[in-house]
Design an enzyme around this catalytic site. Structure first.
Site, mmCIF file in Angstrom:
data_model
loop_
_atom_site.group_PDB
_atom_site.id
_atom_site.type_symbol
_atom_site.label_atom_id
_atom_site.label_comp_id
_atom_site.label_asym_id
_atom_site.label_seq_id
_atom_site.Cartn_x
_atom_site.Cartn_y
_atom_site.Cartn_z
ATOM 1 N N CYS A 145 2.971 35.683 -18.768
ATOM 2 C CA CYS A 145 1.676 35.315 -19.344
ATOM 3 C C CYS A 145 1.346 33.868 -19.005
ATOM 4 O O CYS A 145 2.054 32.948 -19.439
ATOM 5 C CB CYS A 145 1.688 35.519 -20.857
ATOM 6 S SG CYS A 145 0.099 35.157 -21.640
ATOM 7 N N VAL A 146 0.299 33.665 -18.228
ATOM 8 C CA VAL A 146 -0.102 32.319 -17.840
ATOM 9 C C VAL A 146 -0.593 31.525 -19.044
ATOM 10 O O VAL A 146 -0.414 30.305 -19.119
ATOM 11 C CB VAL A 146 -1.204 32.389 -16.759
ATOM 12 C CG1 VAL A 146 -1.652 30.997 -16.347
ATOM 13 C CG2 VAL A 146 -0.711 33.149 -15.540
#
Length: 297
Positions: A145-146
């Site tokens: 997850c950025v």
């Protein structure tokens, strides 16, 4: 030359600090619009308006605390990695109690439930996957997850779900509380406030509405994954498999992520008792259906 998608993911991960600042920026805009501009001054209005402002502010701050607590728990909690030279406690294929040695498990082979990562050059536990961006195997990996600058895995998946949950509640609250002010933009009457405060209110409403709708879809997807005791990666890998070995029923599936102690279900933490009695929370062992133990994941 084929385009390497993982190089693109690595570049996105380099934006991690910017993404954290972006999240905090949205929080700041929302705080200014709700607390400073609209409902903070409403406390002094008296009557029903003062009561409404008090309720909105209490809910806003409570949800904000839980949102930020969950968010930074995901950011700073290691998702879980495989220790160097990790070995299963027993050879499950032979049924004996002798730990496996490297000579018994060459890198070129697969041995039923016991799996080997050729990139890390070591054995890996069930439900573990290699992350090409992190460059290591992640226990019960769900996705990279950025937004949280981290992988989501066994040790921080609950925190990620709570982050989605509280983000949805907070953005919904902000959207509903600013809706009357947003509608006022299109009325013929005079709108109180400076151009700056009006622009901030308009921006906060649009941002929170967009986040509420997008997070709602993502939250629904992950609720369905928890109900089936699976991850995003596993859901893709087993899409042709009618039965899933780790699906123990909705109640037990939920406990595999949130623990059995109800007092801790809605906070990003586990009780010591749950950590002691539930190996699944550590990411190395998972209860499964005996009749489906031959499945490989």
């Amino acid at each position: 030359m084929a385009w390497n998608v993982f190089k693109f993911c690595t570049a996105l991960r380099g934006l991690g600090s910017i993404m954290i600042l972006l999240v905090l920026g949205v929080v700041g805009v929302s705080y200014y619009a709700v607390v400073i501009t609209n409902y903070g001054p409403g406390l002094a209005a008296g009557g029903l308006d003062s009561l409404i402002a008090f309720i909105v502010l209490i809910l806003f701050h409570c949800l904000l605390v839980m949102l930020l607590w969950s968010y930074f728990s995901v950011v700073f909690t290691d998702p879980g990695g495989v220790p160097p030279n990790w070995r299963p406690a027993v050879d499950e294929e032979r049924g004996d109690s002798d730990p496996l040695t490297a000579s018994e498990f060459p890198p070129e082979s697969e041995n039923g439930r016991i799996r080997f990562c050729r990139k890390c050059n070591q054995l890996k536990p069930p439900r573990c996957h290699h992350c090409s961006v992190c460059g290591r195997c992640i226990l019960k990996m769900d996705h990279l997850c950025v937004w949280v600058v981290n992988c989501v895995g066994a040790l921080n998946y609950k925190y990620f779900l709570l982050f989605l949950f509280y983000t949805f509640l907070e953005t919904t609250l902000v959207t509903l509380s600013l809706l009357p002010h947003f509608i006022a933009f299109f009325s013929d009457g005079e709108i109180p406030g400076t151009p700056g405060t009006l622009a901030t209110t308009f921006l906060a409403f649009v941002l929170n509405l967009a986040f509420a709708l997008s997070v709602m879809g993502f939250l629904i997807m992950h609720i369905s994954l928890v109900a089936g005791n699976t991850t995003t990666i596993e859901a893709y890998e087993k899409k042709t498999t009618p039965k899933w070995r780790y699906d123990l029923g909705r109640k037990r599936n939920f406990e595999q992520v949130f623990g059995m102690d109800k007092k801790y279900w809605f906070v990003p933490a586990y009780s010591e008792e749950d950590l002691r009695r539930m190996p699944a929370l550590q990411g190395f062992e998972y209860p499964s259906k005996p009749d489906l133990d031959s499945q490989e994941f």
